[in-house]
Structure formats: structure tokens, C-alpha cells
Design an enzyme around this catalytic site. Structure first.
Site: not given
Length: 281
Positions: A16, A67, A104
């Protein structure tokens, strides 16, 4: 000792770039009492991780597979997170609970708006894949006025994603990876939401069809860059955007939510692009 803590959680998470982006933001804005780390948290492990967090924890960035899980554990969910069916951000509430949101969507919108540089967005788009990232892409496309979308998938479009597209009032069509390349390849905007390598068969098929003038291809991944889709799209003449562009804009939105400070977008963008260069060389 840090007064405020934040982190990215997921599995795998070692690749990440979120720590780099957020730390760059802290340094550029003088938030020297903030820290940001990465923690490996597998599916089903988010609840246990949250239990152990003290009041100094102000925010969490969530990647796969957490998520959807975040929506079940949050004290409050924004309408956007519920619409997309996924939360990539948890922000501490004044009462100690957690607010789930989805940045997002802002990431996709920011990347595409920057690419068009103030010009008009097309009315038609092609989305490769139909998972949680595709739903965030759908919400962003709706915000910029896309009214027609073609899903290109391995088998079938997920029902939740299809339902969201219809909720947006979009005209929807579906093609499979195994189908011959058709007019969906000529859409002015193409977004791949699949993991690295998953769209290779689509990329190879596209190689025989030149891109229409001005076509933009956003590949939402940045690990193992460039992907086959990115390389072939460039060869076809399309303008290719990496997932770093999306990641920077979504991280900037998280930065604002967690710290209350305006994010240094230019510094964060430079850091993200620089991190991608060695992999592309």
C-alpha cells in the site's frame, strides 16, 4: 509520542502507498504529532482490531477485504457508503464510535476530472469488472454525467452493481471476456476495476483495435505496474491513468476527513507518482 494515529488496514497491505501519501501530507502541513502505519488485517478481523484502539486513533483507511465489513461495524454510515455497499474509510466520531464513508468515489472523480482538464466528459463508458471498486466507479461516473455503461466481465455482472447502475438511471449492457471485441472498446472512457492480471485476456483482444481519438483508460491498480491493459492501451493510442491518480485523490479526501486540514494535493501526487516510477522502469 504521537497525539493522533491513523493507519491503513487490509490483506495484503504491504504494497500500500497510503502510508507514503498520508505521511507526505502530514509533513507538508506541519502535522508532526500524527502517525500513519499499515496493519495486516484479514477478513473477519476488523472487529477485534477496532476493540483495541484508544482515543488517539482518529481514522482508518480500509482496503480489501474489509470494505464491506466496515459497514456492519460502523456506528454510522454515509449515504454514499451505503449506496456503494463498501466503506474504505472509518473516522472517529465525537462519541467514540466510527463513521464509515467511501472516498474511492472522490478518487475516481478527481482522477478523471484532472485528466479531462475542464473539458466535457463523455456520455458513455466501459467498466471492466463489477465488484466493490466498480460500484465506486459507477457512483463517480454518475456524478460526472455518464448515462450509458457497458460492463465487461468474466461471467455475470454482480446483481448489486447492476442494481446500482439502474438506480442511477444508466443504460446498461454486458459483454464477457470471451466475447469478440466490439464497440465497447471505442468508448471515450474505459475503467478497469480488476486485480493485476485479471484483465489480460481483454487487453490482448484490444490490441487489434486502435483507440478512438481522446480515449482515456483508467486502470485502478498500481501494484505490478504497468499492467498488460495499461501497456496495450498506450500502444493503441489511449491516454492511460494508473491507480495512483485515483489513490491520491481518495487519500486526499481521507486526509481532510481525519485531520480537518486541507490536503496538499500537489505534494501527495508527486510522492505517489515517484513511487510508481521504479516499477515502471
Amino acid at each position: 509520542m504521537a497525539t493522533h494515529r491513523a493507519a491503513v488496514l487490509g490483506s495484503p497491505v504491504a504494497h500500500s502507498l497510503s502510508p507514503l501519501l498520508h505521511r507526505t501530507g502530514y509533513a507538508a502541513t506541519g502535522l508532526h504529532d500524527w502517525t500513519y502505519d499499515a496493519h495486516e488485517v484479514r477478513a473477519g478481523g476488523l472487529a477485534d482490531f477496532l476493540v483495541g484502539l484508544g482515543p488517539q486513533w482518529r481514522g482508518l483507511s480500509l482496503t480489501m477485504p474489509l470494505k464491506e465489513e466496515s459497514l456492519l461495524l460502523a456506528t454510522e454510515c454515509t449515504p454514499l457508503a451505503l449506496q456503494v455497499g463498501a466503506g474504505n474509510t472509518l473516522v472517529r466520531r465525537p462519541d467514540g464510535g466510527w463513521l464509515a464513508d467511501n472516498t474511492d468515489v472522490a478518487g475516481v472523480r478527481g482522477a478523471l476530472c484532472a485528466a479531462h482538464e475542464g473539458g466535457e466528459h463523455p456520455a458513455r463508458a466501459t467498466i471492466i469488472g463489477s465488484g466493490a471498486t466498480a460500484r465506486a466507479v459507477l457512483a463517480a461516473l454518475d456524478q460526472i454525467g455518464i448515462t450509458e455503461v457497458t460492463f465487461v466481465v468474466r461471467d455475470q455482472v454482480r446483481e448489486s452493481t447492476l442494481a446500482q447502475a439502474h438506480d442511477h438511471g444508466m443504460t446498461v449492457s454486458t459483454r464477457r471476456f470471451s466475447d469478440p471485441v466490439a464497440d465497447w472498446a471505442d468508448a471515450q472512457l474505459m475503467v478497469s476495476t480488476t486485480p493485476p492480471g485479471a484483465a489480460d485476456t481483454v487487453a490482448i483482444a484490444l490490441a487489434q483495435r486502435p483507440a478512438p481519438p481522446g480515449q482515456v483508460v483508467l486502470d485502478c491498480v498500481y501494484a505490478d505496474w504497468p499492467t498488460s491493459l495499461a501497456t496495450i492501451s498506450e500502444q493503441r493510442g489511449a491516454r492511460v491513468l494508473s491507480g495512483v491518480e485515483m489513490l491520491v485523490h481518495q487519500a486526499a479526501a481521507q486526509f481532510r476527513m481525519m485531520t480537518g486540514v486541507e490536503p496538499p494535493l500537489e505534494a501527495m501526487t508527486e510522492a505517489g507518482r515517484a513511487a510508481l516510477e521504479p516499477a515502471a522502469s
